[in-house]
Design a protein around this motif. Sequence first.
Motif, PDB file in Angstrom:
ATOM      1  N   GLN A 121     -13.730 -41.045  38.780  1.00 14.55           N
ATOM      2  CA  GLN A 121     -14.013 -42.064  37.702  1.00 14.55           C
ATOM      3  C   GLN A 121     -13.428 -41.462  36.432  1.00 14.55           C
ATOM      4  O   GLN A 121     -13.821 -40.135  36.085  1.00 14.55           O
ATOM      5  N   PHE A 163     -16.501 -46.469  35.357  1.00 15.89           N
ATOM      6  CA  PHE A 163     -16.486 -45.306  34.474  1.00 15.89           C
ATOM      7  C   PHE A 163     -17.561 -44.368  34.863  1.00 15.89           C
ATOM      8  O   PHE A 163     -18.469 -44.661  35.762  1.00 15.89           O
ATOM      9  N   ALA A 221     -13.553 -50.055  24.611  1.00 14.19           N
ATOM     10  CA  ALA A 221     -13.400 -51.572  24.788  1.00 14.19           C
ATOM     11  C   ALA A 221     -13.159 -52.037  26.225  1.00 14.19           C
ATOM     12  O   ALA A 221     -14.065 -52.939  26.736  1.00 14.19           O
ATOM     13  N   GLU A 222     -12.603 -51.325  26.931  1.00 19.17           N
ATOM     14  CA  GLU A 222     -12.366 -51.472  28.719  1.00 19.17           C
ATOM     15  C   GLU A 222     -13.989 -51.138  29.248  1.00 19.17           C
ATOM     16  O   GLU A 222     -14.528 -51.908  30.090  1.00 19.17           O
ATOM     17  N   PHE A 223     -14.584 -50.173  28.571  1.00 24.59           N
ATOM     18  CA  PHE A 223     -16.070 -49.709  29.296  1.00 24.59           C
ATOM     19  C   PHE A 223     -17.031 -50.978  28.804  1.00 24.59           C
ATOM     20  O   PHE A 223     -17.815 -51.177  29.807  1.00 24.59           O
ATOM     21  N   ASN A 231     -11.117 -45.689  25.345  1.00 24.44           N
ATOM     22  CA  ASN A 231     -11.275 -46.596  26.392  1.00 24.44           C
ATOM     23  C   ASN A 231     -12.566 -47.153  26.134  1.00 24.44           C
ATOM     24  O   ASN A 231     -13.113 -48.095  27.168  1.00 24.44           O
ATOM     25  N   HIS A 264     -23.236 -56.995  25.285  1.00 22.33           N
ATOM     26  CA  HIS A 264     -22.346 -56.541  26.538  1.00 22.33           C
ATOM     27  C   HIS A 264     -23.491 -56.101  27.495  1.00 22.33           C
ATOM     28  O   HIS A 264     -23.953 -54.925  27.540  1.00 22.33           O
ATOM     29  N   VAL A 288     -15.996 -42.151  29.766  1.00 19.75           N
ATOM     30  CA  VAL A 288     -15.922 -43.189  28.398  1.00 19.75           C
ATOM     31  C   VAL A 288     -15.475 -42.407  27.385  1.00 19.75           C
ATOM     32  O   VAL A 288     -15.991 -41.136  27.107  1.00 19.75           O
ATOM     33  N   ARG A 314     -16.235 -54.023  28.864  1.00 20.01           N
ATOM     34  CA  ARG A 314     -15.885 -55.145  29.821  1.00 20.01           C
ATOM     35  C   ARG A 314     -15.993 -54.801  30.919  1.00 20.01           C
ATOM     36  O   ARG A 314     -16.293 -55.756  32.032  1.00 20.01           O
ATOM     37  N   ASN A 315     -16.180 -53.589  31.691  1.00 22.08           N
ATOM     38  CA  ASN A 315     -16.281 -53.370  33.191  1.00 22.08           C
ATOM     39  C   ASN A 315     -16.653 -51.937  33.051  1.00 22.08           C
ATOM     40  O   ASN A 315     -15.902 -50.928  33.424  1.00 22.08           O
ATOM     41  N   PRO A 316     -17.821 -51.619  32.797  1.00 19.28           N
ATOM     42  CA  PRO A 316     -18.563 -50.190  32.734  1.00 19.28           C
ATOM     43  C   PRO A 316     -18.794 -49.687  34.046  1.00 19.28           C
ATOM     44  O   PRO A 316     -18.678 -48.480  34.041  1.00 19.28           O
TER      45      PRO A 316
END
Length: 101
Positions: A4, A22, A13-15, A11, A51, A7, A17-19
Amino acid sequence: SRTQAKVTLMNMAEFFRNPFIFDPDSEILRGPCDTNGDNNTMLILAILGGHRAAFNFIMDFAARPELLNHLNGRGRSALAEAAAQGCADMVQDLLAAGVDV
């Protein structure tokens, strides 16, 4: 099983959205990440951005007293920010985790 990703500021912003893709042992989850001088933690940023999945992830894997009770540049803790945002469920979770009141 693949490794994995950690964080990072790049990245995050991606965390948000889909933590769950990670690494929960990412250093940035444990203290201030200071993206704009506000001395916020990823936990506070998750609260401010609404979030919920990221909030849950951090609470499950990185919540320690020094993170939960950290004061940002406005002198507010995660609890104060959750209350100011009207996030009663997050307030309840933080209280259950033993934050300072």
